[in-house]
Design an enzyme around this catalytic site. Sequence first.
Site, short mmCIF file in Angstrom:
data_model
loop_
_atom_site.label_atom_id
_atom_site.label_comp_id
_atom_site.label_asym_id
_atom_site.label_seq_id
_atom_site.Cartn_x
_atom_site.Cartn_y
_atom_site.Cartn_z
N TYR A 374 36.44 51.99 45.36
CA TYR A 374 37.00 53.24 45.89
C TYR A 374 37.36 54.26 44.80
O TYR A 374 38.11 55.19 45.07
CB TYR A 374 38.31 52.98 46.67
N CYS A 401 29.88 41.69 34.22
CA CYS A 401 28.60 42.26 33.82
C CYS A 401 28.15 43.38 34.75
O CYS A 401 27.13 43.28 35.44
CB CYS A 401 27.55 41.16 33.77
#
Length: 473
Positions: A374, A401
Amino acid sequence: MFAWWSVFRFSAEVSFLKPFAPLCGAKVSGRCEHYRLMMLPRHIWPDTATISDDRLHLGGCDARALAATYGTPLYVFDEATLRGAMRACLAAFERQGLPFGVHYAAKALLNTALAQIVAQEGLGLDVVSGAELLVARRASLPMERVHFHGNAPGAAELERAVAWGVGAVVVDNLDELERLAALTAARERPQGVMLRVAPDIEASTHPAIATGGAGSKFGLLPETLDTAAARLRVSPGLRFLGLHAHIGSQIFDLEAFRATVAVLVDLAARLRARHGLTAEELSPGGGLGTPYLAEEAAPDVAAYAAALCASLRDRCAAHAMPLPRLTVEPGRSIVARAGVALYTVMGRKLAADGTIRYLHVDGGMADNPRPALYNARYTALLANCASAPPGPPVSVAGRYCESGDVLLRDVSLPPAQPGDLLAVATTGAYTLSMASAYNLAPRPAAVLVAEGRARLIQRRETEDDLLARDVPL
Ligand SMILES: Cc1ncc(COP(=O)(O)O)c(C=O)c1O
């Protein structure tokens, strides 16, 4: 000298800092300036957060000692803040003089200790899965104070909710109602149900957590409410309790909540007129916002309660309807500010001129997916060097990652070094409850702190836990 830089994202020129100034007494020592005692802004940090001798303390516990004992990443929950938020919400509705209930929304964060606190403080609980029900039972939470929600609950989960006697199943769609009617057909004691409606209210929040629009996946459209009512009338195992709506999360606009209550009352009046069904309870859900940055204002829970209750009174009077019980389901506003995440700085990415571009910490998007999901923003400080002057803006990257694994972007922090301890405020809600084991990194531990004592309430995940479900060929 007044050193608040580490707490603020953009600037220390924020007016509400001024009241704190008398609490600070400075003496310079090495990399950091030391302050005997400094209170942190209450609307971002837990009530008991202080900086003493340049170090962050939570619930009377030194954050560095907590990290040394329990490891990092570590989520620290301040019991006083948690209980205070629950009591403030109950008191705000109590003052309105209407029948009401406050159900903590477990999705924001759930563990048994928290559910025990919910039980002790007299709140109910909203759950959405069989395992959340299990936690409620482990905490001895009376099942009549539990509401079971979900737009796609499994058969076994619905069966458990009914068998354990939850106060209400909040039905999201006609298919779920059909399943529940079949499941309860032979029951002697009917199961209470509430119907969740889509009120067609677009609240101002991030689209991913806006749930009140007609296009949302949640809730019955008002046009299908008559079909649901007709099904209820011929379902002897079900008892209609009332209507529910939830327009989303992180909402500051009280008008949207007021409008939701009005829609619920109007629909309840329609059900009464057309089907003879009486709504004993109405719930406008949860959703009250929480500030994450110093410059954001804290919503007033008393004004929230007053707005909801005024709307209920007005609309019920307009329809000459008796006042139903009002149930709210706060999650974020109860638990967000009580939580502080502690991370160890593992390394840095330096620019050619030596300035720090990124701090790399030992957690990130797997324990707190909100920035990645968000674009959520946070406030942070260095817990072991809390009042050192800031360096150039720096971003804090997680260990996972993904390039999107950045917990904080361009924040003001003192130039950090590997081994420093980063504290991120307002991290109690929708962090651990949404955590994953991405990259097979174990999920963090959680501790509850109060009056100088820390109690482990969720142990750190182990590699054995992670591999327990792994089946070699
Ligand atoms: C049905 C329902 N009730 C309550 C809540 C809690 O919302 P919040 O944590 O914003 O108070 C949610 C979460 O979005 C929800 O889906």
